[in-house]
Design a protein around this motif. Structure first.
Motif, PDB file in Angstrom:
ATOM      1  N   ARG A 366      12.380  -4.978  11.066  1.00  0.00           N
ATOM      2  CA  ARG A 366      11.035  -4.564  11.491  1.00  0.00           C
ATOM      3  C   ARG A 366      10.601  -3.240  10.840  1.00  0.00           C
ATOM      4  NH1 ARG A 366       8.517  -4.167  17.488  1.00  0.00           N
ATOM      5  NH2 ARG A 366       6.592  -3.216  16.811  1.00  0.00           N
ATOM      6  N   GLY A 367      11.473  -2.239  10.920  1.00  0.00           N
ATOM      7  CA  GLY A 367      11.140  -0.916  10.388  1.00  0.00           C
ATOM      8  C   GLY A 367      10.767  -0.987   8.907  1.00  0.00           C
ATOM      9  N   ARG A 368      11.562  -1.732   8.162  1.00  0.00           N
ATOM     10  CA  ARG A 368      11.343  -1.777   6.709  1.00  0.00           C
ATOM     11  C   ARG A 368      10.101  -2.601   6.370  1.00  0.00           C
ATOM     12  NH1 ARG A 368      15.260   0.997   4.484  1.00  0.00           N
ATOM     13  NH2 ARG A 368      17.267   1.054   5.558  1.00  0.00           N
ATOM     14  N   ILE A 369       9.853  -3.672   7.124  1.00  0.00           N
ATOM     15  CA  ILE A 369       8.648  -4.471   6.885  1.00  0.00           C
ATOM     16  C   ILE A 369       7.415  -3.591   7.132  1.00  0.00           C
ATOM     17  CG2 ILE A 369       7.280  -6.441   7.707  1.00  0.00           C
ATOM     18  CD1 ILE A 369       9.706  -7.389   6.201  1.00  0.00           C
ATOM     19  N   GLU A 370       7.475  -2.784   8.192  1.00  0.00           N
ATOM     20  CA  GLU A 370       6.345  -1.894   8.490  1.00  0.00           C
ATOM     21  C   GLU A 370       6.193  -0.845   7.394  1.00  0.00           C
ATOM     22  OE1 GLU A 370       6.750  -0.504  12.519  1.00  0.00           O
ATOM     23  OE2 GLU A 370       6.386  -2.508  13.337  1.00  0.00           O
ATOM     24  N   GLN A 371       7.336  -0.422   6.819  1.00  0.00           N
ATOM     25  CA  GLN A 371       7.307   0.540   5.702  1.00  0.00           C
ATOM     26  C   GLN A 371       6.541  -0.066   4.513  1.00  0.00           C
ATOM     27  OE1 GLN A 371      11.280   1.671   4.474  1.00  0.00           O
ATOM     28  NE2 GLN A 371      10.533   2.715   2.629  1.00  0.00           N
ATOM     29  N   VAL A 372       6.788  -1.372   4.255  1.00  0.00           N
ATOM     30  CA  VAL A 372       6.109  -2.073   3.151  1.00  0.00           C
ATOM     31  C   VAL A 372       4.594  -2.112   3.424  1.00  0.00           C
ATOM     32  CG1 VAL A 372       5.830  -4.303   1.988  1.00  0.00           C
ATOM     33  CG2 VAL A 372       8.124  -3.493   2.565  1.00  0.00           C
ATOM     34  N   LEU A 373       4.227  -2.530   4.660  1.00  0.00           N
ATOM     35  CA  LEU A 373       2.798  -2.646   5.015  1.00  0.00           C
ATOM     36  C   LEU A 373       2.112  -1.277   4.901  1.00  0.00           C
ATOM     37  CD1 LEU A 373       3.193  -4.959   8.135  1.00  0.00           C
ATOM     38  CD2 LEU A 373       2.232  -5.604   5.921  1.00  0.00           C
ATOM     39  N   MET A 374       2.847  -0.259   5.334  1.00  0.00           N
ATOM     40  CA  MET A 374       2.317   1.107   5.310  1.00  0.00           C
ATOM     41  C   MET A 374       2.036   1.510   3.860  1.00  0.00           C
ATOM     42  SD  MET A 374       2.344   3.062   8.153  1.00  0.00           S
ATOM     43  CE  MET A 374       3.797   3.511   9.046  1.00  0.00           C
ATOM     44  N   ASN A 375       2.992   1.178   2.990  1.00  0.00           N
ATOM     45  CA  ASN A 375       2.844   1.530   1.576  1.00  0.00           C
ATOM     46  C   ASN A 375       1.629   0.828   0.958  1.00  0.00           C
ATOM     47  OD1 ASN A 375       3.686   1.008  -1.486  1.00  0.00           O
ATOM     48  ND2 ASN A 375       4.655   2.887  -0.756  1.00  0.00           N
ATOM     49  N   MET A 376       1.421  -0.439   1.336  1.00  0.00           N
ATOM     50  CA  MET A 376       0.290  -1.205   0.807  1.00  0.00           C
ATOM     51  C   MET A 376      -1.035  -0.550   1.229  1.00  0.00           C
ATOM     52  SD  MET A 376       1.952  -4.917   1.688  1.00  0.00           S
ATOM     53  CE  MET A 376       0.453  -5.865   1.678  1.00  0.00           C
ATOM     54  N   VAL A 377      -1.132  -0.209   2.539  1.00  0.00           N
ATOM     55  CA  VAL A 377      -2.381   0.374   3.047  1.00  0.00           C
ATOM     56  C   VAL A 377      -2.579   1.773   2.464  1.00  0.00           C
ATOM     57  CG1 VAL A 377      -3.651   1.101   5.102  1.00  0.00           C
ATOM     58  CG2 VAL A 377      -2.233  -0.956   5.180  1.00  0.00           C
ATOM     59  N   SER A 378      -1.463   2.535   2.401  1.00  0.00           N
ATOM     60  CA  SER A 378      -1.568   3.905   1.907  1.00  0.00           C
ATOM     61  C   SER A 378      -2.046   3.918   0.448  1.00  0.00           C
ATOM     62  CB  SER A 378      -0.221   4.588   2.099  1.00  0.00           C
ATOM     63  OG  SER A 378       0.162   5.301   0.970  1.00  0.00           O
ATOM     64  N   ASN A 379      -1.559   2.966  -0.368  1.00  0.00           N
ATOM     65  CA  ASN A 379      -2.029   2.873  -1.763  1.00  0.00           C
ATOM     66  C   ASN A 379      -3.522   2.543  -1.803  1.00  0.00           C
ATOM     67  OD1 ASN A 379       0.311   3.521  -3.021  1.00  0.00           O
ATOM     68  ND2 ASN A 379       0.927   1.421  -3.526  1.00  0.00           N
ATOM     69  N   ALA A 380      -3.949   1.609  -0.936  1.00  0.00           N
ATOM     70  CA  ALA A 380      -5.366   1.219  -0.910  1.00  0.00           C
ATOM     71  C   ALA A 380      -6.230   2.439  -0.584  1.00  0.00           C
ATOM     72  CB  ALA A 380      -5.581   0.114   0.111  1.00  0.00           C
ATOM     73  N   ILE A 381      -5.756   3.244   0.359  1.00  0.00           N
ATOM     74  CA  ILE A 381      -6.521   4.445   0.734  1.00  0.00           C
ATOM     75  C   ILE A 381      -6.545   5.440  -0.432  1.00  0.00           C
ATOM     76  CG2 ILE A 381      -6.558   6.450   2.281  1.00  0.00           C
ATOM     77  CD1 ILE A 381      -5.369   4.621   4.463  1.00  0.00           C
ATOM     78  N   LYS A 382      -5.346   5.609  -1.067  1.00  0.00           N
ATOM     79  CA  LYS A 382      -5.202   6.599  -2.140  1.00  0.00           C
ATOM     80  C   LYS A 382      -6.053   6.254  -3.361  1.00  0.00           C
ATOM     81  CE  LYS A 382      -0.674   6.673  -2.607  1.00  0.00           C
ATOM     82  NZ  LYS A 382       0.709   6.976  -2.933  1.00  0.00           N
ATOM     83  N   TYR A 383      -6.074   4.939  -3.706  1.00  0.00           N
ATOM     84  CA  TYR A 383      -6.697   4.562  -4.973  1.00  0.00           C
ATOM     85  C   TYR A 383      -8.085   3.949  -4.791  1.00  0.00           C
ATOM     86  CZ  TYR A 383      -2.010   5.605  -6.482  1.00  0.00           C
ATOM     87  OH  TYR A 383      -0.830   6.262  -6.708  1.00  0.00           O
TER      88      TYR A 383
END
Ligand code: ADP
Length: 480
Positions: A366-383
């Motif tokens: 669970r923790g790592r899957i959420e880490q992946v989702l977080m990374n996807m959203v964070s990139n969308a926000i960043k770029y």
């Protein structure tokens, strides 16, 4: 080596042929001799066992002109007895001494008393054969009122001897021809056996010298053909392995260069800001704070890079244990959405979430899957430029759950899309740095997803936006 194998082949084939010819020759010669001998004795026995002949011989022996009378009877039977006056003769001998009286020819030096003659002198028929002797004979005693005699037939084996001589000559000729054929056969064998082996040896030498392009052509399906095919396969595998080694060595070098470069920039910043602070004790508090903030930020960056690298190297070494449990994927997506909302708001993004179907629980870390989702959203926000649109959607398809993050940001050039999962790959280094990126986020996310037997795909258009999708099997990975 080839030559010695060839010589061995010639010698083996020659020896075989000579041995074969000698055995066949010996059997043939012996066979002809025994056949001739048995023919002679059988013939004689047949003739002399005839009652009619016995009667007429007895009558002749009784007459007072016994010798000419017997001689006449024998003459009359020349054909049946095979008398030719050369090789085979008949004689009438004295019944007591074996002395020559008359015959089909006049023997020079008289008749030697053979074992059969001695038997006949003793009153018995002499039919004894001696296969080794250079003659064969029969001696039959004949007594009457006209005296006692011995009918003696002798064959000097000249016919069989000349036949055997002819046979021996033929065998010898066959042997010479056989030897010549053996040389030819060896040449042929050498071509089919030694040549491919020599080619293989040359190719193996080339491979040993580092030239893996050497392929040996041998379409045959025999053992050498199979060996050649195996050799080619081996050379191919070696070439591939070496290529892979070279590639991973190249990747390792690039990686080390990247790590050094990534760490050098913050270290340089920290050093120069610290030196300025040390050199200028009169700097005002505001400025000092600003400088110290830079130092703290750069240190954070370094520690994030080091932490990400540590995570990746643990993935590579397989030493990271995943905690697989059954959990609600829907809840995880919602949690990530809630956690990132504030950040999205800070950039004035319109941030939405929509589920396309009812979501099942899934097996995963669970923790790592959420880490992946977080990374996807964070990139969308960043770029994505401030005030953009970011949309999270999730659903279930073919036994797999998926979650996509779509933005209308800067997008990624086509040639860069396939590299965004590479370590340290960033399309715009300055922008990534500015937003605190390390270029390792998607590499880590990809490793996590792969460990779940899932996939991470990215589609993008420059200036239009990006959509990144994670897909995970509901039941978790086949081998945890
Ligand atoms: P970073 O820490 O630099 O964000 P990532 O591994 O997460 O590293 O991403 C690699 C690169 O992929 C980024 O530097 C960026 O250039 C590009 N990228 C990732 N997501 C997006 C996105 N949503 N829009 C545009 N570019 C993106």
């Amino acid at each position: 080596m080839g030559r010695s194998l060839y010589t061995k082949l010639v010698l083996i084939i020659m020896t075989l042929i000579v041995a074969f010819m000698v055995v066949v020759g010996a059997f043939l010669l012996h066979g002809v001799r025994s056949f001739y001998l048995s023919q002679f004795y059988e013939g004689m026995q047949q003739v002399f066992s005839s009652e009619e002949l016995a009667d007429s011989l007895r009558a002749a022996a009784d007459s007072d002109q016994a010798v000419p009378a017997i001689s006449e009877i024998l003459k009359a039977n020349i054909g049946r007895l095979g008398i030719d006056s050369g090789t085979r003769n008949y004689y009438i001998l004295d019944g007591k001494t074996g002395e020559y009286l008359t015959g089909s020819n006049n023997p020079e030096g008289g008749i030697v008393n053979t074992a059969n003659i001695l038997t006949a002198i003793n009153g018995q028929s002499g039919y004894k054969s001696d296969a080794g002797a250079d003659f064969m004979d029969v001696a039959i005693p004949l007594s009457g009122e006209g005296g006692s005699y011995i009918l003696y037939i002798i064959d000097n084996k000249a016919t069989v001897q000349s036949l055997n001589d002819d046979l021996a000559r033929i065998i010898l000729q066959a042997m010479v021809i056989g030897l010549m054929i053996s040389v030819l056969m060896s040449l042929l064998l050498a071509k089919t056996l030694v040549t491919p082996l020599q080619e293989l040896t040359h190719a193996a030498e080339s491979v040993a010298g580092g030239d893996f392009d050497q392929k040996v052509d041998n379409p045959s399906r025999d053992e050498i053909g199979v060996l050649t095919q195996t050799f080619n396969d081996m050379a191919g595998t070696l070439e591939d392995t070496l290529d892979n080694l070279k590639k991973s060595e190249q990747m390792r070098k690039e990686f080390v260069a990247n790590v050094s470069h990534e760490l050098r920039t913050p270290i340089t910043s920290v050093k120069s800001y610290s030196e300025t602070l040390l050199d200028d004790p009169s700097m005002d508090l505001e400025m000092r704070k600003k400088f110290l903030n830079v130092i703290v930020n750069e240190s954070d960056r370094m520690s994030k890079i080091v932490q990400d690298l540590l995570t990746l190297s643990r993935f590579d070494a397989g030493s990271i244990e995943f905690e697989f449990t059954t959990f609600s994927f829907e809840k995880s997506v919602k949690d990530v959405y809630s956690a990132m909302r504030l950040e999205a708001q800070n950039h004035r993004h319109e941030f939405t979430l929509e589920f396309m179907s009812p979501m099942p629980d899934i097996v995963g870390d669970r923790g790592r899957i959420e880490q992946v989702l977080m990374n996807m959203v964070s990139n969308a926000i960043k770029y994505t430029k401030d005030g953009g649109r970011i949309k999270m959607t999730a659903g279930l398809k073919d036994g797999k759950v998926w979650c996509a993050v779509r933005d209308n940001g800067i997008g990624i050039p086509k040639q860069d899309v396939e590299h965004v999962f590479d370590r340290f790959y960033r399309v715009d280094k300055a922008r990534s740095r500015e937003s605190g990126g390390t270029g390792l986020g998607l590499s880590i996310a990809n490793e996590i997803v792969l460990r779940h037997d899932g996939s991470l795909t990215l589609d993008s258009k420059v200036g239009r936006g990006t959509v990144i999708t994670v897909t995970l099997p509901v039941g978790g990975p086949v081998h945890e």
